[in-house]
Design a protein around this motif. Sequence first.
Motif, PDB file in Angstrom:
ATOM      1  N   THR A 133     -18.913 -10.731  -9.795  1.00 55.62           N
ATOM      2  CA  THR A 133     -20.245 -11.157 -10.218  1.00 55.62           C
ATOM      3  C   THR A 133     -20.526 -12.596  -9.783  1.00 55.62           C
ATOM      4  N   LEU A 134     -19.557 -13.470 -10.013  1.00 53.09           N
ATOM      5  CA  LEU A 134     -19.762 -14.872  -9.648  1.00 53.09           C
ATOM      6  C   LEU A 134     -19.821 -15.059  -8.131  1.00 53.09           C
ATOM      7  N   THR A 135     -19.019 -14.301  -7.399  1.00 56.85           N
ATOM      8  CA  THR A 135     -19.078 -14.381  -5.930  1.00 56.85           C
ATOM      9  C   THR A 135     -20.436 -13.911  -5.413  1.00 56.85           C
ATOM     10  N   ALA A 136     -20.917 -12.813  -5.998  1.00 52.40           N
ATOM     11  CA  ALA A 136     -22.231 -12.299  -5.585  1.00 52.40           C
ATOM     12  C   ALA A 136     -23.339 -13.278  -5.955  1.00 52.40           C
ATOM     13  N   ALA A 137     -23.233 -13.901  -7.129  1.00 54.04           N
ATOM     14  CA  ALA A 137     -24.259 -14.878  -7.533  1.00 54.04           C
ATOM     15  C   ALA A 137     -24.251 -16.086  -6.597  1.00 54.04           C
ATOM     16  N   THR A 138     -23.062 -16.536  -6.199  1.00 55.13           N
ATOM     17  CA  THR A 138     -22.969 -17.653  -5.261  1.00 55.13           C
ATOM     18  C   THR A 138     -23.594 -17.299  -3.915  1.00 55.13           C
ATOM     19  N   ALA A 139     -23.291 -16.083  -3.444  1.00 52.05           N
ATOM     20  CA  ALA A 139     -23.876 -15.651  -2.165  1.00 52.05           C
ATOM     21  C   ALA A 139     -25.389 -15.536  -2.258  1.00 52.05           C
ATOM     22  N   SER A 309     -26.251  -5.213 -22.492  1.00 52.53           N
ATOM     23  CA  SER A 309     -26.765  -6.381 -21.762  1.00 52.53           C
ATOM     24  C   SER A 309     -25.983  -6.670 -20.484  1.00 52.53           C
ATOM     25  N   GLY A 310     -24.657  -6.562 -20.528  1.00 52.29           N
ATOM     26  CA  GLY A 310     -23.855  -6.893 -19.361  1.00 52.29           C
ATOM     27  C   GLY A 310     -24.179  -6.035 -18.147  1.00 52.29           C
ATOM     28  N   PRO A 311     -24.076  -4.705 -18.244  1.00 50.46           N
ATOM     29  CA  PRO A 311     -24.439  -3.872 -17.086  1.00 50.46           C
ATOM     30  C   PRO A 311     -25.907  -3.990 -16.687  1.00 50.46           C
ATOM     31  N   SER A 334     -29.413 -15.884 -10.950  1.00 52.66           N
ATOM     32  CA  SER A 334     -29.491 -16.178 -12.389  1.00 52.66           C
ATOM     33  C   SER A 334     -28.998 -15.004 -13.225  1.00 52.66           C
ATOM     34  N   ALA A 335     -29.422 -13.789 -12.873  1.00 54.30           N
ATOM     35  CA  ALA A 335     -28.997 -12.603 -13.637  1.00 54.30           C
ATOM     36  C   ALA A 335     -27.489 -12.383 -13.502  1.00 54.30           C
ATOM     37  N   GLY A 336     -26.950 -12.645 -12.320  1.00 53.17           N
ATOM     38  CA  GLY A 336     -25.509 -12.492 -12.138  1.00 53.17           C
ATOM     39  C   GLY A 336     -24.710 -13.461 -12.975  1.00 53.17           C
ATOM     40  N   ALA A 337     -25.180 -14.709 -13.041  1.00 50.90           N
ATOM     41  CA  ALA A 337     -24.487 -15.693 -13.877  1.00 50.90           C
ATOM     42  C   ALA A 337     -24.535 -15.300 -15.354  1.00 50.90           C
ATOM     43  N   MET A 338     -25.699 -14.824 -15.803  1.00 51.51           N
ATOM     44  CA  MET A 338     -25.812 -14.382 -17.204  1.00 51.51           C
ATOM     45  C   MET A 338     -24.933 -13.159 -17.478  1.00 51.51           C
ATOM     46  N   ALA A 339     -24.832 -12.243 -16.484  1.00 54.13           N
ATOM     47  CA  ALA A 339     -23.965 -11.070 -16.661  1.00 54.13           C
ATOM     48  C   ALA A 339     -22.502 -11.486 -16.807  1.00 54.13           C
ATOM     49  N   ALA A 340     -22.087 -12.485 -16.032  1.00 53.41           N
ATOM     50  CA  ALA A 340     -20.713 -12.971 -16.141  1.00 53.41           C
ATOM     51  C   ALA A 340     -20.460 -13.577 -17.523  1.00 53.41           C
TER      52      ALA A 340
END
Length: 430
Positions: A133-139, A309-311, A334-340
Amino acid sequence: MAALQASSLLIPSSSSSARSSKRTVSASIHVPRLPKLRLRDPSSAMTQKLVEEFSNRNGYTITEPLQMDVAENVRLSEPRRSPSQSPTGSVETSTKLYAILEAVEDRVEMHDNIGKQRDNWNKLLLNSVNMMTLTAATAAAISAAMPAPSLRACSTLLFTAATGMSLVMSKIQPSQLAEEQRNASRLFKQLQSEIKSMLALQSPTESDVKEMMEKVLALDRAYPLALLGKMIEKFPVKFEPAVWWPRVSNNRRQSQGRKTFTNTQQNGWSEELEVEMRAIVQVLKSEDKKDYLRLGNLVLKLNKMLAVSGPLLAGIAAASSAFGGSMAMMVAASAGAMAAIVNGFEHGGQVGMVVEMYRNCTGFFALMEETIEATLKERDYDRRENGEMFEMKVAMKLGRSLSQLRDLARKSMASCLERIEVEEFGSKLF
């Protein structure tokens, strides 16, 4: 004449010598008389021998004919042993209990191993999902600043994979699965200790074997090993306590055979002790069990919200990164960071484990309540566990001394009379 007299004299002398010789022979064969021997029929002698051998092998004694009727009457008047009370029956019953003990030890090992495995699932899946999730959010964030199709494709794939894995984690709740196995292992160890004490301290019966089997099967139903088909529902409509024991009607004999009879009339029970136990039950119902049901419902609702909420956030991030564009990539990041964050709080904080802990604690109080009530409903004092022993066990399970337990009962009775609530929990352990 003289010849006749001589011959007459010779004849008596010869007769007298004959008599004397007879006396001599008689004296020579005269010996002490031997006892008279009674010759029996060979068949009757053989029969008697077989009867004696059979009697000696089976522990009977041979009696004289005149005493046979009396012995037979005494033997008939003695109560017959049931198969479970005979030595052979006792050995068979002990063998059955040893077989159950081996099954219990095997289950302890299985639940220990599976509990460790599922705890590893929770750690590995959480780390994997958060890294993706964090890698995808960074990308996605980099792609928003500098548009690059490769970065957008990578973030979309990683968000999609993270969404799927997050759905699986939310469904099975690995932290709750691990806690289930830990509780099952602990309860099977308790049952193992109970069986060992039964074999060491008393002569087990068939009813003991049946009771132990029912306890094993009840634990199997409460804490299944399988995931598919038999897994405990992780998000029930209503929070309910765990039930790992058979019905109390089958559980009333739990300490029979280890009683200490201090009061031969009431087996250590008195009216004051029964009132005390009823007061303790009232405290457990109104304070401990009620509070854990309330907390369990709150944690269950929180876990449901986090599991959705996570998925959902990861799915939003995957969809946004698929559309492309600067704004969509910002939403995806933003959504990826919140999911993490949500996944870390739910699975890192082991909210599912807390739900299972509350289920187990509520079940503990429900079991104590049912056990005390079933004991008090039994009117035959000989079938109850010794009153003093029962009071001590209740005190130890609640983490109290006997004086503290009696003080709590007095407070409960006073609160019932004054119609006020007891501001104290029954258990000091949890």
